[in-house]
Design a protein around this motif. Structure first.
Motif, PDB file in Angstrom:
ATOM      1  N   GLY A 179       0.837  -1.224   0.123  1.00 50.97           N
ATOM      2  CA  GLY A 179      -0.009   0.077   0.070  1.00 50.97           C
ATOM      3  C   GLY A 179       0.816   1.357   0.085  1.00 50.97           C
ATOM      4  N   LEU A 180       2.140   1.124  -0.179  1.00 50.96           N
ATOM      5  CA  LEU A 180       3.166   2.342   0.006  1.00 50.96           C
ATOM      6  C   LEU A 180       3.607   2.572  -1.362  1.00 50.96           C
ATOM      7  N   THR A 181       3.856   1.680  -2.202  1.00 56.19           N
ATOM      8  CA  THR A 181       4.568   1.936  -3.309  1.00 56.19           C
ATOM      9  C   THR A 181       3.733   2.184  -4.610  1.00 56.19           C
ATOM     10  N   ASP A 182       2.368   1.975  -4.482  1.00 59.61           N
ATOM     11  CA  ASP A 182       1.325   2.375  -5.633  1.00 59.61           C
ATOM     12  C   ASP A 182       1.940   2.143  -6.950  1.00 59.61           C
ATOM     13  N   ILE A 183       2.599   0.688  -7.196  1.00 60.13           N
ATOM     14  CA  ILE A 183       2.886   0.459  -8.383  1.00 60.13           C
ATOM     15  C   ILE A 183       1.940   0.046  -9.448  1.00 60.13           C
ATOM     16  N   ASP A 184       1.676   0.560 -10.701  1.00 57.56           N
ATOM     17  CA  ASP A 184       1.037   0.471 -11.588  1.00 57.56           C
ATOM     18  C   ASP A 184       1.471  -0.459 -12.791  1.00 57.56           C
ATOM     19  N   PRO A 185       1.013  -1.750 -12.847  1.00 58.94           N
ATOM     20  CA  PRO A 185       1.595  -2.801 -13.723  1.00 58.94           C
ATOM     21  C   PRO A 185       1.783  -2.116 -15.098  1.00 58.94           C
ATOM     22  N   LEU A 186       0.908  -1.180 -15.380  1.00 60.55           N
ATOM     23  CA  LEU A 186       0.802  -0.662 -17.024  1.00 60.55           C
ATOM     24  C   LEU A 186       1.942   0.199 -16.967  1.00 60.55           C
ATOM     25  N   ASP A 187       2.406   0.734 -16.029  1.00 58.67           N
ATOM     26  CA  ASP A 187       3.593   1.789 -16.615  1.00 58.67           C
ATOM     27  C   ASP A 187       4.745   0.798 -17.024  1.00 58.67           C
ATOM     28  N   TYR A 188       4.731  -0.549 -16.912  1.00 57.17           N
ATOM     29  CA  TYR A 188       5.610  -1.404 -17.297  1.00 57.17           C
ATOM     30  C   TYR A 188       5.591  -2.027 -18.712  1.00 57.17           C
ATOM     31  N   GLU A 189       4.658  -1.382 -19.324  1.00 61.61           N
ATOM     32  CA  GLU A 189       4.146  -1.984 -20.641  1.00 61.61           C
ATOM     33  C   GLU A 189       5.312  -1.821 -21.819  1.00 61.61           C
ATOM     34  N   ASP A 190       6.060  -0.870 -21.577  1.00 60.95           N
ATOM     35  CA  ASP A 190       7.288  -0.915 -22.623  1.00 60.95           C
ATOM     36  C   ASP A 190       8.236  -1.732 -22.147  1.00 60.95           C
ATOM     37  N   VAL A 191       8.419  -2.166 -21.085  1.00 59.72           N
ATOM     38  CA  VAL A 191       9.605  -3.350 -20.544  1.00 59.72           C
ATOM     39  C   VAL A 191       8.917  -4.639 -20.758  1.00 59.72           C
ATOM     40  N   LEU A 192       7.767  -5.166 -20.512  1.00 60.11           N
ATOM     41  CA  LEU A 192       7.185  -6.142 -20.746  1.00 60.11           C
ATOM     42  C   LEU A 192       6.839  -6.449 -22.144  1.00 60.11           C
ATOM     43  N   GLY A 193       6.693  -5.616 -23.028  1.00 63.42           N
ATOM     44  CA  GLY A 193       6.416  -6.160 -24.382  1.00 63.42           C
ATOM     45  C   GLY A 193       5.215  -7.034 -24.510  1.00 63.42           C
ATOM     46  N   GLU A 194       4.771  -7.290 -25.620  1.00 68.08           N
ATOM     47  CA  GLU A 194       3.915  -8.237 -25.867  1.00 68.08           C
ATOM     48  C   GLU A 194       3.879  -9.644 -25.070  1.00 68.08           C
ATOM     49  N   GLU A 195       4.893 -10.069 -25.147  1.00 65.77           N
ATOM     50  CA  GLU A 195       5.267 -11.539 -24.263  1.00 65.77           C
ATOM     51  C   GLU A 195       4.766 -11.410 -22.823  1.00 65.77           C
ATOM     52  N   GLY A 196       5.464 -10.031 -22.171  1.00 61.96           N
ATOM     53  CA  GLY A 196       5.257  -9.968 -20.916  1.00 61.96           C
ATOM     54  C   GLY A 196       3.798  -9.580 -20.514  1.00 61.96           C
ATOM     55  N   MET A 197       3.012  -8.568 -21.332  1.00 68.17           N
ATOM     56  CA  MET A 197       1.825  -8.192 -21.273  1.00 68.17           C
ATOM     57  C   MET A 197       0.774  -9.497 -21.250  1.00 68.17           C
ATOM     58  N   ALA A 198       0.988 -10.403 -22.242  1.00 64.83           N
ATOM     59  CA  ALA A 198       0.137 -11.555 -22.287  1.00 64.83           C
ATOM     60  C   ALA A 198       0.176 -12.388 -21.037  1.00 64.83           C
ATOM     61  N   ALA A 199       1.569 -12.256 -20.525  1.00 64.78           N
ATOM     62  CA  ALA A 199       1.684 -13.114 -19.404  1.00 64.78           C
ATOM     63  C   ALA A 199       1.065 -12.582 -18.072  1.00 64.78           C
ATOM     64  N   LEU A 200       0.826 -11.117 -17.997  1.00 69.25           N
ATOM     65  CA  LEU A 200       0.420 -10.459 -17.105  1.00 69.25           C
ATOM     66  C   LEU A 200      -1.075 -10.813 -17.094  1.00 69.25           C
TER      67      LEU A 200
END
Length: 558
Positions: free
Chosen positions: A265-286
């Motif tokens: 509850g402190l970091t407020d990480i949004d997985p969508l901020d990592y879309e450029d790092v994840l790429g298609e493969e990572g987003m599909a896994a997510l």
């Protein structure tokens, strides 16, 4: 100093904070004037550190570590410092010049020192200041890539033992602890900057875990640990962009964090901020991980939120609706959310059916989300289905008989050109309510408000006389009939004024004076001004000790 004026201080803080600051002028201490800034301590509930920026890009600005200031507000402590500086405005230019000269002298002196002299000076500071030593040790370890030393140092930074009494860091010590823990962020960033981004990812995750454990033992009322969490999240994202970790592994970590296994509850990480790092493969896994987690717990808040975020980002309206439909609120709110999403997706027919279903599924229309009722009636009206809109408004009014639902029923019936008949049926229900709840009805019968809103003062007066009314309603009634029935209105005003004469307080006095003005107008209409004069004279004699009341009456010519 042109931006430092009383007018600017009042504009930035607002009238309330400005006025409260006047009581803190003697609480300002330790003033230090720099070239373009002023710092000081202000003693309030606690001792707060404040800084005014005199010549910033946007003009006058400031920061304070009080709770209100930490939310980004220009607080009373900043105003107090500003007013203190204005009190010595003649000497401020001289103090700023002296500060500038001191900074220049220091810079010239440091520039003239040899390498050995600078090292000796730095070593002296390291010996005297534990925080400086710790920061430099971590910076050196980052440059060397000494992961073991960094890990141990970061663990020490989050250790609460040296600040905690009986295992808990109290508010007075929380700032010092946060200052120490915050050094972890710069250390991790330095590691990325030195080409060890993969190690920075590992340490950022460990630091998040340590922060989550520490927050349970710290009074973080000011939210400082939350800012450290945000800093760690940003450092983690930067490290991931630099190191490009394996997409599926990153997706698993992000899913675990978002779904609560790691989320503090402190970091407020949004997985969508990592879309450029994840790429298609990572987003599909997510997405796969999110779907699996949601299917396992369709009502879990974290599971629903992650699915919603991913569905919206991917433009998958059907998946988004499926998430909402799996956990429908009994008051129709979720149906409304679905209807709005479908409207946005240009699917109005489906949207309307979901809104209609929301009304049908709500077992108690008295508890229905009123926004759903409004939404459905708006859609019916746009489609020229006025009878359908009227039916919904009628059913809602019958379930929840308030002035607002009466007004909405009236508007729908007028649009359908059948208000007289609807009005009689609605008033019959309100009369029955008034009869049943004659004793102790908070706020008075809705019947009276409805008749007053219809501008039917005679019927409202008759109903109030029969069923009783709230004092608020009697004042409105008297105001509406005063022109034609001043004697009746006068009786109301005199009755309501009587209990106020036994009370004190400026709010009471304002209410009483308003009634006295109405009483005077009634006597004027009745042609009995002498009676009013005698009434006010007796009142003044009896109430002469209430100086604020006397002053207020004088202001209004009473």
């Amino acid at each position: 100093m042109g931006s430092l004026t009383e007018a600017n201080l009042r504009a930035l803080a607002g009238a309330r904070s400005y006025e409260r600051a006047l009581g803190y002028l003697d609480a300002v201490s330790g003033v230090e004037v720099g070239d373009g800034w002023v710092t000081a301590s202000v003693h309030g509930t606690e001792r707060y550190e404040v800084e005014l920026t005199l010549d910033g890009p946007g003009g006058l600005a400031g920061t304070c570590d009080c709770p209100y200031g930490l939310e980004g507000n220009f607080c009373k402590h900043l105003v107090a410092l500003g007013l203190s500086m204005l009190a010595q405005r003649e000497s401020l230019p001289r103090q700023r010049k002296a500060a500038r000269e001191r900074a220049q002298d220091l810079d010239r002196w440091l520039s003239a020192l040899s390498k050995d002299e600078l090292l000796a000076l730095l070593r002296e500071q390291i010996d005297e200041d534990r925080q400086v030593r710790r920061r430099l040790e971590l910076r050196a370890a980052s440059v060397r890539g000494d992961l073991a030393t960094l890990r141990s140092g970061i663990r020490d930074l989050f250790d609460v033992s040296s600040f905690a009494q009986y295992g808990y860091v109290e508010y007075a010590d929380a700032r010092a602890y946060a200052d120490q823990a915050g050094q972890a962020v710069s250390s991790i960033r330095a590691l990325t900057g030195s080409g060890r981004a993969a190690d920075a990812i590992t340490l950022a995750r460990e630091a998040m875990r340590l922060l989550a454990e520490a927050v349970e033992s710290v009074d973080d009322s000011d939210g400082r640990l939350g800012r450290i969490g945000a800093g760690l999240a940003a450092a983690h994202l930067d490290a991931c962009r630099a190191a490009r970790p394996e997409p599926e592994e990153l997706a698993r970590w992000l899913a675990g964090h978002a779904l609560g296994d790691l989320d503090d509850g402190l970091t407020d990480i949004d997985p969508l901020d990592y879309e450029d790092v994840l790429g298609e493969e990572g987003m599909a896994a997510l997405r796969k991980l999110a779907v699996e987690a949601w299917r396992g717990n369709r009502r879990g808040w974290a599971q629903k939120y992650l699915m919603e975020r991913l569905a919206k980002a991917g433009g998958d309206v059907d998946a988004l609706i499926a998430v909402h439909a799996a956990d429908l609120a009994p008051n129709g709110h979720t149906h409304l959310v679905i209807a709005r999403e479908l409207d946005t997706a240009q699917r109005p027919g489906e949207a309307l059916r979901w809104a209609e279903r929301g009304i049908r599924d709500t077992q108690d229309l008295a508890a229905v989300d009123t926004a759903l009722v409004d939404h459905l009636c708006d859609r019916y009206t746009q489609a020229d289905r006025l009878t359908d809109a009227l039916t919904v408004r009628r059913d809602h009014f019958r379930a929840r008989r308030t002035l607002l639902t009466y007004q909405q029923l009236r508007a729908a019936a007028q649009a359908a050109d059948c208000w007289p008949a609807e009005r009689e049926a609605a008033l019959a229900l309100l009369r029955a309510d008034a009869e049943r709840r004659q004793q102790g009805w908070y706020g008075g019968p809705v019947l009276i408000d409805a008749l007053l809103d219809d501008k039917d003062a005679d019927a409202a007066w008759q109903a109030a006389t029969h069923t009783g009314a709230h004092d608020r309603q009697w004042v409105t009634l008297a105001d509406q009939v005063r022109a034609d029935r001043p004697a009746d209105a006068l009786g109301v005003y005199l009755r309501l004024a009587e209990p106020l004469l036994k009370q004190t307080g400026n709010t009471v006095y304002e209410e009483l004076v308003a009634l006295l003005l109405s009483i005077r107008d009634c006597h004027r209409r009745l042609g009995t001004p002498d009676e009013f004069t005698a009434y006010v004279t007796a009142l003044r004699t009896a109430q002469k000790r209430k100086r604020n009341l006397m002053r207020l009456m004088n202001e209004h010519g009473l």
